[in-house]
Design an enzyme around this catalytic site. Sequence first.
Site, PDB file in Angstrom:
ATOM      1  N   TRP A 107       2.203   5.718  -2.202  1.00  0.00           N
ATOM      2  CA  TRP A 107       1.912   6.430  -3.584  1.00  0.00           C
ATOM      3  C   TRP A 107       2.160   6.277  -4.457  1.00  0.00           C
ATOM      4  O   TRP A 107       2.701   6.327  -5.791  1.00  0.00           O
ATOM      5  CB  TRP A 107       1.950   7.581  -3.318  1.00  0.00           C
ATOM      6  N   TYR A 134       0.897  -1.421  -0.204  1.00  0.00           N
ATOM      7  CA  TYR A 134       0.146  -0.198   0.200  1.00  0.00           C
ATOM      8  C   TYR A 134       1.236   1.506  -0.068  1.00  0.00           C
ATOM      9  O   TYR A 134       2.080   1.404   0.874  1.00  0.00           O
ATOM     10  CB  TYR A 134      -1.189   0.014   1.285  1.00  0.00           C
TER      11      TYR A 134
END
Length: 837
Positions: free
Chosen positions: A157, A155
Site C-alpha cells: 500500500w 508490492y
Amino acid sequence: MSDVLFRPATAGVSRRGFLKNSALLAALAASGGSLLSRGARAASTSQTILSACHWGVFRGQVTDGRLETVTPWEGDPHPNDMLQGMMNSIYSPTRIKYPMVRRAWLEQGPGADPAGRGTGDFVRVSWDKALELVAGELERVRKIHGHSAIYGGSYGWKSVGKVHSCRVLLWRLLKLGGGFTSSIGNYSNGAASVILPYVVGSVGVVNQCTTWSNVAKNSKIMVFWGSNPINTCQIGWMVPDHGVFEGLEELKKAGVRVICVDPVRTETCQYLNGEWIAPRPQTDVAMMLGIAHTLYVEDLHDKEFLAKYTSGFEKFLPYLLGQTDGIPKTPEWAQAICGVDAATLRELARSFAQNRTMMAMGWSTQRQHHGEQAPWMFVTLSAMLGQIGLPGGGFGLAYHYNAGTPTHTSPSVPGMTDTPASSPVNLPPGCSRGNTTSYCLGGAASAIPVSRVVDMLLNPGKTIAFNGAKVTYPDIKLAYWAGGNPFVHHQNRNEMVEAWQRIETFIVHDFQWTPSARFADIVLPVTTSYERNDIEQVGDYALRAIVPMKKLVEPMYEARSDYDIFADLAARLGKGYEYTEGLTEMDWIRNFYESARLEARAKGMEMPVFDVFWEHDEPLTFPLKDAQKDYVQYADFRADPLLNALGTPSGKIEIFSNNIAKMEYDDCPPHPTWMEPVERLDGPTTKYPLHITSNHPIYRLHSQLCGTTLREKYAIAGREPCWMNPKDAASRGLKDGDVARAFNDRGQILVGIKLTDEVRPGVIRISEGGWYDPVDPRQPGTLCRYGDVNVLTVSEATSKLAQATSAQTAMVEVEPYQGPVPAVAVFKEPAQAAKAG
C-alpha cells in the site's frame, strides 16, 4: 465555468459562489492579499500545516520543527484514531536512522550466510558507500545473470501521493537499466480481478457501486457478504473522504433490513443491528448454490433477465440440479457444508426475490482456495434475482473499498510513471509508456503472478499455467523492495524464510525496522510522507478534492526520499537526467497540478494557479451533480444491452465461460462450482479444529502503524489479539487475557486471547498485518513472539486461472502457552543498529 472552491464544508457550492470566489482568488494572486495569510508560513517557531495520508486530510501543529498535534480536516465527516498513530510513526523507536548493511554480506559478499538474515547484525555505512553497493550490485547481477535475475518487488500500500509512489519509482529505475522481473495482480482481489473480466467483461471488483443514497431510498434488503465497510473504509488507496460513513448512516435511518453473512459479527453488522448469519468459513459458494436452487425450483428466478442479459445459464442449470454429478444443490446439501439451516436458506431466497435487494460482497471471500468461484457465483445469484441495473438492486463488489460515495465532477491528477521516455524496455503489444495496467506494468524482462514470489524463488525454471497462458519462473538473484512489507503480507512465513535464502541480495527502503527490513542485506532509510511534499486526490471514488501534501518536518536522522535515492542511483548508472527529466520534487507536483487544471478547464471549471492552491492550506473541492448522487451500477447495460454491451465475448453476463472451458483447468471449471478447499472447518481432510479469519485490522492499514503507540489500544499481553468464542476457550482451558500458542504444521505464533461471542464457535479472528518476530531466525519453524498470522496460512494458489493468494485458508489449534513468555523484540531497533546510532 463551473465551481471549484477552497472550503472545509462538505456541501456543494453554487455557480454564483464559485464566480465570486474565483474573482477573489485572482485578485489575491495578483496582489498578495492578506486573506491567504492562514496558509502562509510565518517566520515563527509554531505553525499549522495542511497535509494528508491514508487516514485522511489533517492539519499538523509543528513547534520548533517537531510535529506536536494532528487535527482532522474540518471537512472529514468521520475522522479516525489512526491519524494519531501516523504522527507517532515519525518518532517511533523502530525508525531506521542510517544506511545499514548486514555484516556477513558486507564482509563476505553477496549470498553470504543467508540463514543469518533477520538476526539484526548490521553495520552502519555512509550514504555514498550504500549507494555504491546498490549500484554495483545491480550492475553485477545484470552482467552475470541478466535482467530477469532482478525482482522488482515493492508490492504493497506504500504511501499516498502522486510523486512519491515508491514502487513506480523503483520500476522506473529498473526499466532504465534494461528490465527486470515484475509482478502481475495483487493480494487484495487477485482471484476476483482475473475471473470477473470473463463474467462481466471488466475488473468489476473495483467498479463504482450504486450510491448509498440510492440504496437507502430503494432497497428493502442490504446483504453484507464478507463485507465490513465500517472497518475497511477508515482508510483509502488515495486520501479517504470517509463518505461511506454518511452512506451507512442513511442506510440505518431508512430502516433497510440488513443481513450480514460472515463468521464474525462485524462492526458493520453491529452498527446497523443486522441479522447475523454465520456460515463455516470458505463455504460461501455452497451456501449461494443452496439459495439459487430454491430460486429455481420455486420459480422465483427472473427468466426474462437471464434470457436477455446473461449467457450460459442453461449450461449451469444441470450442475445446480445435480444432473451432471448426481448431487442436487439443495438447501439440505448446502446446510451439510456451510452449517446454515436449510430453512434459513429458503427464507433468504424468498426474501431476496420478493424484495428489492442489494448484495455487497467483500474480497475476503475470494482470498481462499478456489477463490475465483465465490464472486462468480455471487454474480450468478444476483442475475437469477434479475435486479441488476435497477435502483437499489443488484450487487456491488467494492462497498467495503469506499465505493458507493458519489463521484464528483473533477479532473484526474496524473502521477509519476514507471517508464521514462528514454527507457530501453520493449513493452508488450498494446501497451504505451506510462500505462499502469497490470499487463503493461509487467512489460519488463518477465513477470509473474504477484503471490507466486516464494514459489518462484524455490523453483527457478518451473513453468506454471496462468490465465490461459504459461509462465516460466526466472532464477532470481536480487530482490529490491521500496515500500511494502513482504515478510508480513505474504503467506506461509517459514516457507518464505527458506525461499529468501535462495537469493544473493535483498535491498529494502523503509522508514521503520519492519520485519522485511530486518531480513534485508542493504537497508536504506527513507522519509515518511510527512518529511516531503506531494499532491493527491481525496476519495477513491468520490474524487471530491485535490489536497497539497505539505512537508511537516525535516527528514529525521539521515532519511532521504525514494525519489532522491533513485535519482542518485540513476546518476551513478549513467541515467540521471533520464530518470528525473530535469525535474525536482516540486516541479513534478506543479506539473501534475497544471495537467489537472487543463482537464478541469475542458470540463468547464477554472482551478486557481498552482501557487495560490499550494499556499492556501485548504483542499480544493469540486462540485457534485445531482445525477451522480443517484448513480445505479449497470443501469445503462439494463436499459440497452446492445448499445452498452459488456466486455465479454457475448456482451452479456457470462454464467458459463467458453473461454475458461477451453483452458481445461481441473481447478477452475467453466461455471460457478463448489470445490473443496485444501482445508476447512469440519472439512473431510482437515487436521486442525479451528479456522482463522485473518481480518483487516481495526487500528492499522495492513502492517502500517503496527510499529506505533496505537498498538496499545488493541494488543493483549503485548501480543496480537486472538478473538475466540467462549465455548472454544473453555474446552482449551483458556481465559480472557491469556497468552496462547496458535499452531499448525506450517508454524507457531503467540497471541493474546480475547473472549467474545462475536465469532462463531470453531473460528478465531487474528488480524493480518501483525509484525513477524521470530525467536531464532536461524531455526526453521521458530516461534513468532508477536503474532504474525501469515506464519499459519497456506501458500497454495487459488487455481491455475488466477494463481492468487489463498490467505483466508488456514486451520489451527490454540493452547495455553507453557513456560516463560519471551519478550517481543520487533518494535525496537535491531541490537547492532542501535549501537551504530
